[in-house]
Structure formats: C-alpha cells, structure tokens
Design a protein around this motif. Structure first.
Motif, PDB file in Angstrom:
ATOM      1  N   ALA A  10       0.839  -1.204   0.000  1.00  0.00           N
ATOM      2  CA  ALA A  10       0.000   0.000   0.000  1.00  0.00           C
ATOM      3  C   ALA A  10       0.872   1.253   0.000  1.00  0.00           C
ATOM      4  O   ALA A  10       0.549   2.239  -0.671  1.00  0.00           O
ATOM      5  CB  ALA A  10      -0.938   0.006   1.199  1.00  0.00           C
ATOM      6  N   ASN A  14       0.624   4.139  -2.740  1.00  0.00           N
ATOM      7  CA  ASN A  14       0.343   5.519  -2.340  1.00  0.00           C
ATOM      8  C   ASN A  14       1.443   6.473  -2.784  1.00  0.00           C
ATOM      9  O   ASN A  14       1.161   7.618  -3.149  1.00  0.00           O
ATOM     10  CB  ASN A  14       0.096   5.609  -0.836  1.00  0.00           C
ATOM     11  CG  ASN A  14      -1.292   5.118  -0.472  1.00  0.00           C
ATOM     12  OD1 ASN A  14      -2.277   5.573  -1.026  1.00  0.00           O
ATOM     13  ND2 ASN A  14      -1.368   4.157   0.424  1.00  0.00           N
ATOM     14  N   ILE A  17       0.741   7.133  -6.403  1.00  0.00           N
ATOM     15  CA  ILE A  17      -0.380   8.066  -6.531  1.00  0.00           C
ATOM     16  C   ILE A  17       0.131   9.497  -6.335  1.00  0.00           C
ATOM     17  O   ILE A  17      -0.172  10.392  -7.119  1.00  0.00           O
ATOM     18  CB  ILE A  17      -1.499   7.732  -5.523  1.00  0.00           C
ATOM     19  CG1 ILE A  17      -2.182   6.414  -5.914  1.00  0.00           C
ATOM     20  CG2 ILE A  17      -2.522   8.876  -5.427  1.00  0.00           C
ATOM     21  CD1 ILE A  17      -3.079   5.828  -4.836  1.00  0.00           C
ATOM     22  N   LYS A  24      -6.067   8.587  -7.198  1.00  0.00           N
ATOM     23  CA  LYS A  24      -6.211   7.148  -7.432  1.00  0.00           C
ATOM     24  C   LYS A  24      -6.736   6.848  -8.824  1.00  0.00           C
ATOM     25  O   LYS A  24      -6.332   5.878  -9.460  1.00  0.00           O
ATOM     26  CB  LYS A  24      -7.116   6.532  -6.364  1.00  0.00           C
ATOM     27  CG  LYS A  24      -6.506   6.565  -4.986  1.00  0.00           C
ATOM     28  CD  LYS A  24      -7.474   6.083  -3.922  1.00  0.00           C
ATOM     29  CE  LYS A  24      -6.883   6.317  -2.548  1.00  0.00           C
ATOM     30  NZ  LYS A  24      -7.857   6.170  -1.492  1.00  0.00           N
ATOM     31  N   SER A  39      -8.013   1.684  -5.185  1.00  0.00           N
ATOM     32  CA  SER A  39      -8.358   2.121  -3.826  1.00  0.00           C
ATOM     33  C   SER A  39      -8.087   1.027  -2.809  1.00  0.00           C
ATOM     34  O   SER A  39      -7.575   1.298  -1.717  1.00  0.00           O
ATOM     35  CB  SER A  39      -9.829   2.543  -3.744  1.00  0.00           C
ATOM     36  OG  SER A  39     -10.032   3.739  -4.431  1.00  0.00           O
ATOM     37  N   ALA A  42      -4.376   0.812  -2.322  1.00  0.00           N
ATOM     38  CA  ALA A  42      -3.890   1.942  -1.523  1.00  0.00           C
ATOM     39  C   ALA A  42      -4.244   1.800  -0.043  1.00  0.00           C
ATOM     40  O   ALA A  42      -3.493   2.258   0.821  1.00  0.00           O
ATOM     41  CB  ALA A  42      -4.446   3.250  -2.068  1.00  0.00           C
ATOM     42  N   CYS A  56       4.235   0.808 -10.440  1.00  0.00           N
ATOM     43  CA  CYS A  56       4.181   1.882  -9.445  1.00  0.00           C
ATOM     44  C   CYS A  56       5.580   2.426  -9.171  1.00  0.00           C
ATOM     45  O   CYS A  56       5.777   3.640  -9.064  1.00  0.00           O
ATOM     46  CB  CYS A  56       3.531   1.386  -8.154  1.00  0.00           C
ATOM     47  SG  CYS A  56       1.750   1.122  -8.292  1.00  0.00           S
TER      48      CYS A  56
END
Length: 112
Positions: A10, A14, A17, A24, A39, A42, A56
């Motif tokens: 997560a 994040n 993001i 998101k 979501s 995250a 990511c």
C-alpha cells in the motif's frame, strides 16, 4: 518466502499516486485497472501483483528523476535501470518479497 505485507505494498501504491499527482483514478488509468481496485491497493486491503508494484515503482522513479539533476540523477537512473531489469525477470508470486526489498533499496538510495 513470505508474501509482502499488504500495508507495505500500500505504501508503494500511495507513493505512486503522489508521484503522478492525479489521484487514485489517475493511477488506475495508467495501470489499466479499475479505480476501486486501486483504492483497495492503496488501503492495503488487496496486495497488488509484482507487475503492478513494478509499474508503481516506475511512476515513482519518473517523479524522482524529474526532481534530480546532474551526475546524481545519472547514477540514480543507472541504479534504477539495473534494479528494474532484475525485477522484470522475477516471478509475480514467488518473488514478491524480493521485489519489495529492491524497492526498499531504491527508497534508501533515492530518498523516494
């Protein structure tokens, strides 16, 4: 080998993001994933596959690279490329912990 904890993945999601700066939904669009799934990534409710974590990491690297300058940026990019090459050849399920460990190395080296 144990799997990456949901809260650790997560954190990676994040950071991606934040790096994209599009929320998101922006990350979901870039990953070709449903926004509700992003979501859940995250929040730590669902652990993304290794390929998703790698994407990511790429988004985070792009943002870090845009802030870096000069020789340090070149060194960071070479290190990231080497780690990315290694991660690309890992198994999504079997090597998830190794992928996370490599991400931690990038965090320390680049202050992600």
């Amino acid at each position: 080998m144990a799997l990456i904890h949901h809260e650790e993945s997560a954190k990676i999601v994040n950071q991606a993001i934040a790096a994209l700066g599009q929320g998101k939904k922006g990350l979901a669009d870039r990953l070709n994933k449903d926004p509700s799934l992003v979501s859940r990534y995250a929040s730590g409710a669902v652990r993304p596959k290794a390929e998703t974590l790698l994407k990511c990491m790429e988004f985070i690297q792009e943002e870090v690279g845009s802030r870096s300058e000069g020789a340090q940026s070149s060194l960071d990019n070479k290190m990231y490329s080497a780690v990315k090459d290694v991660v690309s050849n890992l198994s999504s399920d079997r090597d998830a912990d190794l992928i996370h460990a490599l991400f931690k190395v990038l965090q320390v080296a680049q202050k992600v």
